[in-house]
Design a protein around this motif. Structure first.
Motif, mmCIF file in Angstrom:
data_model
loop_
_atom_site.group_PDB
_atom_site.id
_atom_site.type_symbol
_atom_site.label_atom_id
_atom_site.label_comp_id
_atom_site.label_asym_id
_atom_site.label_seq_id
_atom_site.Cartn_x
_atom_site.Cartn_y
_atom_site.Cartn_z
ATOM 1 N N ARG A 43 2.025 24.729 -36.147
ATOM 2 C CA ARG A 43 3.041 25.571 -35.502
ATOM 3 C C ARG A 43 3.569 26.622 -36.475
ATOM 4 N NH1 ARG A 43 5.544 20.482 -34.087
ATOM 5 N NH2 ARG A 43 4.540 19.759 -32.193
ATOM 6 N N ASN A 44 3.770 26.212 -37.739
ATOM 7 C CA ASN A 44 4.335 27.128 -38.726
ATOM 8 C C ASN A 44 3.357 28.218 -39.140
ATOM 9 O OD1 ASN A 44 6.810 25.904 -38.782
ATOM 10 N ND2 ASN A 44 6.270 24.509 -40.439
ATOM 11 N N LEU A 59 1.640 30.006 -36.965
ATOM 12 C CA LEU A 59 1.432 30.925 -35.846
ATOM 13 C C LEU A 59 2.101 32.268 -36.090
ATOM 14 C CD1 LEU A 59 2.123 28.421 -32.969
ATOM 15 C CD2 LEU A 59 -0.058 29.526 -33.439
ATOM 16 N N LYS A 60 1.686 33.264 -35.311
ATOM 17 C CA LYS A 60 2.370 34.549 -35.325
ATOM 18 C C LYS A 60 3.776 34.345 -34.768
ATOM 19 C CE LYS A 60 -1.696 37.447 -34.956
ATOM 20 N NZ LYS A 60 -2.706 37.940 -34.009
ATOM 21 N N GLU A 61 4.690 35.185 -35.225
ATOM 22 C CA GLU A 61 6.114 35.061 -34.908
ATOM 23 C C GLU A 61 6.373 34.707 -33.431
ATOM 24 O OE1 GLU A 61 8.002 35.091 -37.391
ATOM 25 O OE2 GLU A 61 9.998 35.025 -36.475
ATOM 26 N N GLN A 119 4.498 33.469 -30.913
ATOM 27 C CA GLN A 119 4.058 32.145 -30.451
ATOM 28 C C GLN A 119 4.794 31.035 -31.192
ATOM 29 O OE1 GLN A 119 2.021 34.623 -31.177
ATOM 30 N NE2 GLN A 119 0.279 34.716 -29.768
ATOM 31 N N ARG A 120 5.146 31.311 -32.458
ATOM 32 C CA ARG A 120 5.783 30.290 -33.278
ATOM 33 C C ARG A 120 7.149 29.902 -32.709
ATOM 34 N NH1 ARG A 120 9.121 30.155 -37.628
ATOM 35 N NH2 ARG A 120 9.244 32.410 -37.700
ATOM 36 N N GLN A 176 7.889 26.128 -31.759
ATOM 37 C CA GLN A 176 8.778 25.350 -32.613
ATOM 38 C C GLN A 176 9.832 24.580 -31.829
ATOM 39 O OE1 GLN A 176 9.866 27.901 -35.806
ATOM 40 N NE2 GLN A 176 8.683 26.691 -37.250
ATOM 41 N N PHE A 220 -2.911 32.944 -34.718
ATOM 42 C CA PHE A 220 -2.446 32.574 -36.058
ATOM 43 C C PHE A 220 -2.250 33.807 -36.937
ATOM 44 C CE2 PHE A 220 -4.456 28.704 -34.543
ATOM 45 C CZ PHE A 220 -3.474 27.777 -34.860
#
Lengths: 65, 169
Positions: free
Chosen positions: A24-25, A27-29, A31-32, A36, B125
């Protein structure tokens, strides 16, 4: 190396939890921020007596030792 | 005594013959007449990515090694490493997901069930985030005071390294 965490006393569930958090950490901002929200999960419980809901108490996770 | 020994020998010989007849061969020896397409279910606790969809091939990273799964594969249960799940829907459409870990169940009827905690398409990602998190995890792995903290950081290092190599392909 693959299962070295087992000797440190980490369970499989804890291991998958760590892996999922790391994924999760990464991922792009955008999606994150959505992902989260799944990281923190909790349970609240209340005892019902005579048809009335009692006090709502959160269950505090036990510290893993 | 001699008689007893002989009976035991006969019994063990009979057992050996029986054992030989139940030996299992490779996937292409599976009974014919089954579907030649693999049916894939790929599910996360919060999302269903594939629900019994017909696909050609699925490549997974299991703890026993990387493997490709076609229809009529030998039944097996594999634990997934943090790594790529590659789905060949047809020869031209290939979808790649990075899964955090879970299980793949290869069933005898050409169906495949994959469960993971988290899985995202590779384009979700951020290389930048992976790099910073990897550096941080490596720092903790070498400086943490307790063995458990170190082990946790080492797991994270493994995940980020797998992500890095997945994205560099």
């Amino acid at each position: 190396m693959a299962f070295s965490w087992k000797t440190a006393g980490i369970t499989y569930l804890k291991y998958t939890q760590i892996c999922a958090r790391a994924v999760r950490n990464a991922l792009k901002e955008e999606q994150r921020l959505i992902a989260q929200k799944r990281d923190e999960q909790g349970i609240k419980y209340a005892k019902w007596e005579n048809g009335k809901q009692g006090e709502l108490k959160p269950i505090v996770p036990q510290q893993h030792s | 005594m001699n008689f007893l020994f002989r009976t035991v020998r006969t019994a063990s010989a009979a057992f050996r013959i029986k054992a030989c007849t139940s030996v299992r061969y490779y996937a292409n020896e599976a009974p014919a007449g089954l579907s030649d397409r693999l049916r894939l279910s790929f599910a996360l606790p919060h999302q269903t990515i594939y629900a019994n969809a017909e696909v050609q091939q699925v490549n997974i990273a299991s703890t026993a090694g990387d493997m490709g799964i076609l229809a009529n594969h030998v039944p097996s249960i594999e634990q997934l490493k943090p790594g790529i799940v590659e789905i060949l829907e047809n020869p031209t459409t290939i979808k790649r997901y990075f899964a955090s870990g879970g299980f793949a169940m290869i069933n005898p009827n050409s169906s495949l069930d994959i469960n993971a905690i988290e899985a995202f398409p590779l384009e979700d990602f951020s290389l930048e985030a992976i790099r910073t998190n990897l550096a941080e995890a490596q720092r903790i792995a070498s400086t943490a005071s307790t063995e458990e903290e170190k082990a946790e950081a080492r797991i994270e290092v493994e995940v980020y390294e797998a992500l890095q190599s997945a994205l560099s392909k």
